[in-house]
Motif scaffolding. Structure first.
Motif, PDB file in Angstrom:
ATOM      1  N   THR A  50      -6.595   0.909  -1.857  1.00  0.00           N
ATOM      2  CA  THR A  50      -5.557   1.934  -1.953  1.00  0.00           C
ATOM      3  C   THR A  50      -5.215   2.228  -3.410  1.00  0.00           C
ATOM      4  O   THR A  50      -5.045   3.389  -3.803  1.00  0.00           O
ATOM      5  CB  THR A  50      -4.294   1.490  -1.194  1.00  0.00           C
ATOM      6  OG1 THR A  50      -4.628   1.259   0.177  1.00  0.00           O
ATOM      7  CG2 THR A  50      -3.198   2.553  -1.269  1.00  0.00           C
ATOM      8  N   LYS A  88       1.951   4.565  -3.490  1.00  0.00           N
ATOM      9  CA  LYS A  88       2.015   6.030  -3.456  1.00  0.00           C
ATOM     10  C   LYS A  88       2.973   6.578  -4.508  1.00  0.00           C
ATOM     11  O   LYS A  88       2.899   7.754  -4.866  1.00  0.00           O
ATOM     12  CB  LYS A  88       2.473   6.498  -2.064  1.00  0.00           C
ATOM     13  CG  LYS A  88       1.649   5.981  -0.897  1.00  0.00           C
ATOM     14  CD  LYS A  88       0.315   6.658  -0.784  1.00  0.00           C
ATOM     15  CE  LYS A  88      -0.448   6.201   0.455  1.00  0.00           C
ATOM     16  NZ  LYS A  88      -1.762   6.867   0.575  1.00  0.00           N
ATOM     17  N   GLU A 117      -5.354   5.831  -5.341  1.00  0.00           N
ATOM     18  CA  GLU A 117      -4.107   6.442  -5.776  1.00  0.00           C
ATOM     19  C   GLU A 117      -3.926   6.473  -7.297  1.00  0.00           C
ATOM     20  O   GLU A 117      -3.200   7.322  -7.815  1.00  0.00           O
ATOM     21  CB  GLU A 117      -2.911   5.700  -5.149  1.00  0.00           C
ATOM     22  CG  GLU A 117      -2.832   5.769  -3.634  1.00  0.00           C
ATOM     23  CD  GLU A 117      -2.529   7.161  -3.122  1.00  0.00           C
ATOM     24  OE1 GLU A 117      -1.943   7.971  -3.891  1.00  0.00           O
ATOM     25  OE2 GLU A 117      -2.891   7.464  -1.970  1.00  0.00           O
ATOM     26  N   GLU A 145       0.826  -1.209   0.000  1.00  0.00           N
ATOM     27  CA  GLU A 145       0.000   0.000   0.000  1.00  0.00           C
ATOM     28  C   GLU A 145       0.862   1.262   0.000  1.00  0.00           C
ATOM     29  O   GLU A 145       0.513   2.255  -0.639  1.00  0.00           O
ATOM     30  CB  GLU A 145      -0.935  -0.011   1.213  1.00  0.00           C
ATOM     31  CG  GLU A 145      -2.062  -1.037   1.104  1.00  0.00           C
ATOM     32  CD  GLU A 145      -3.075  -0.896   2.229  1.00  0.00           C
ATOM     33  OE1 GLU A 145      -3.737   0.155   2.297  1.00  0.00           O
ATOM     34  OE2 GLU A 145      -3.192  -1.839   3.037  1.00  0.00           O
ATOM     35  N   ARG A 156       3.506   2.042  -8.552  1.00  0.00           N
ATOM     36  CA  ARG A 156       2.062   1.859  -8.705  1.00  0.00           C
ATOM     37  C   ARG A 156       1.735   1.252 -10.068  1.00  0.00           C
ATOM     38  O   ARG A 156       0.953   0.297 -10.161  1.00  0.00           O
ATOM     39  CB  ARG A 156       1.366   3.208  -8.541  1.00  0.00           C
ATOM     40  CG  ARG A 156      -0.147   3.138  -8.711  1.00  0.00           C
ATOM     41  CD  ARG A 156      -0.819   4.395  -8.196  1.00  0.00           C
ATOM     42  NE  ARG A 156      -0.397   5.590  -8.900  1.00  0.00           N
ATOM     43  CZ  ARG A 156       0.260   6.604  -8.330  1.00  0.00           C
ATOM     44  NH1 ARG A 156       0.605   6.553  -7.069  1.00  0.00           N
ATOM     45  NH2 ARG A 156       0.592   7.673  -9.040  1.00  0.00           N
TER      46      ARG A 156
END
Length: 348
Positions: A305, A272, A309, A268, A277
């Motif tokens: 998450t 970010k 994001e 997770e 990602r």
């Protein structure tokens, strides 16, 4: 004698009268505990502070004492300060005294206990009084005393249930932390997987060598009950610097890590950073791993998450893949989590 509960059971007028009697008795008792601040007849603090009431009295006496009286107290306590630091009641007096000392008065006490600092740091009461003393340190001479006392013992202290807090306080207080950091080098991974060692690592995660050592074996640390916290902090602090080694380590293992209790927390954090990602989401989609995540509570947290994001392009990719995976999702008790994920993805 009557308890407070028994007093409350009396009629109101009787109860109030009894409370007044008890209050007066309490005030009288408090007056009896007050100490005479006459410098000609100072109390024997080294013996007085070894009891609960005596410790309170000495703390009151110290708080009201003039500088010359504080100096006299220090001279009287120097021979036994190490014992008082670890005493059940005496340690509280020590903490009060330190806060009333000048820098050089504090230094004289520190030098007196220097041969015993290791033992004090490991003792359950001594660790508290020593942390108070460290937090007040502001002289180079004080740092030198700690350096001489703890040099060669930092690793031992770092994993000790009491002394670990002393090492943490040193890292927070001192501007020059090199003597501590030098002894930690080469042991970061092991310390990160130790309950008390982790607490120390948290205080120096901004050091570049800590990041480098953790990045040598991130997969093992990600799945460790304590090591995962070190990895989370490292990813947060060194987000761009650690993205490449993290992606290299996680390649072809993303799905397994997403459904592992501890590693999923680190994943997770990785979501970010844009490059990590993209890599994580594309691997999950292309390898058709989304059903595995959707059937696992930890996997659902990761997807939630990701949904928050991800850029719009990745959200569209995730949404379509989840719709295609719906027939393979069997854990109906997780339905509320799927709905939350899809709701966020539909905002793309």
């Amino acid at each position: 004698s009557l308890s407070s509960q028994e007093i409350k059971e009396f009629p109101l007028s009787v109860s109030l009268s009894l409370n007044e009697v008890f209050d007066e008795a309490t005030m009288s008792s408090s007056r009896d505990l007050e100490v005479d601040s006459d410098p000609k007849n100072p109390p024997n603090i080294s013996k007085l502070c070894l009891t609960k009431s005596g410790s309170k009295r000495t703390q009151q006496y110290i708080a009201k004492s003039r500088p010359e009286e504080i100096q006299q107290i220090i001279e009287d306590l120097v021979p036994c300060i190490s014992e008082l630091m670890t005493d059940f009641y005496g340690n509280y007096m020590c903490q009060t005294l330190f806060q009333s000392c000048s820098s050089y008065q504090r230094l004289s006490l520190l030098k007196a206990m220097e041969p015993h600092l290791l033992g004090i740091a490991k003792e359950c009461k001594g660790t508290h009084s020593l942390q108070t003393l460290i937090s007040l340190s502001n002289l180079p001479e004080e740092e030198e005393v700690y350096r001489n006392a703890f040099k060669g013992h930092v690793l031992e202290l770092t994993t000790h249930p009491n002394a670990s807090h002393v090492v943490q306080r040193l890292l927070i207080t001192f501007k020059s932390r090199d003597f501590i950091l030098e002894e930690l080098k080469g042991s970061i991974k092991r310390l990160s997987m130790n309950k008390m060692g982790l607490c120390v690592i948290k205080k120096c995660v901004n050091e570049e060598f800590v990041c480098k050592e953790l990045m040598q074996d991130p997969i093992v640390l990600m799945q460790d009950p304590y090591g995962n916290y070190a990895m989370q902090l490292t990813v947060e602090h060194w987000l761009e610097e650690c993205s490449e080694p993290m992606m290299k380590a996680m390649k072809s293992k993303v799905a397994q890590l997403c459904i592992q209790k501890y590693a999923s927390n680190v994943i997770e954090k990785c979501l970010k950073e844009p490059s990590m990602r993209s890599m994580i989401i594309h691997e999950l989609v292309t390898e058709n791993k989304l059903p595995l995540l959707m059937n696992c509570p930890y996997g659902c947290y990761v997807l939630r998450t990701a949904a928050f994001e991800a850029e719009n392009e990745l959200k569209v990719l995730l949404r379509q893949s989840i719709f295609n995976s719906m027939p393979n999702i069997t854990q109906k008790k997780l339905k509320s989590r799927w709905e939350e994920i899809l709701k966020k993805l539909n905002q793309a």
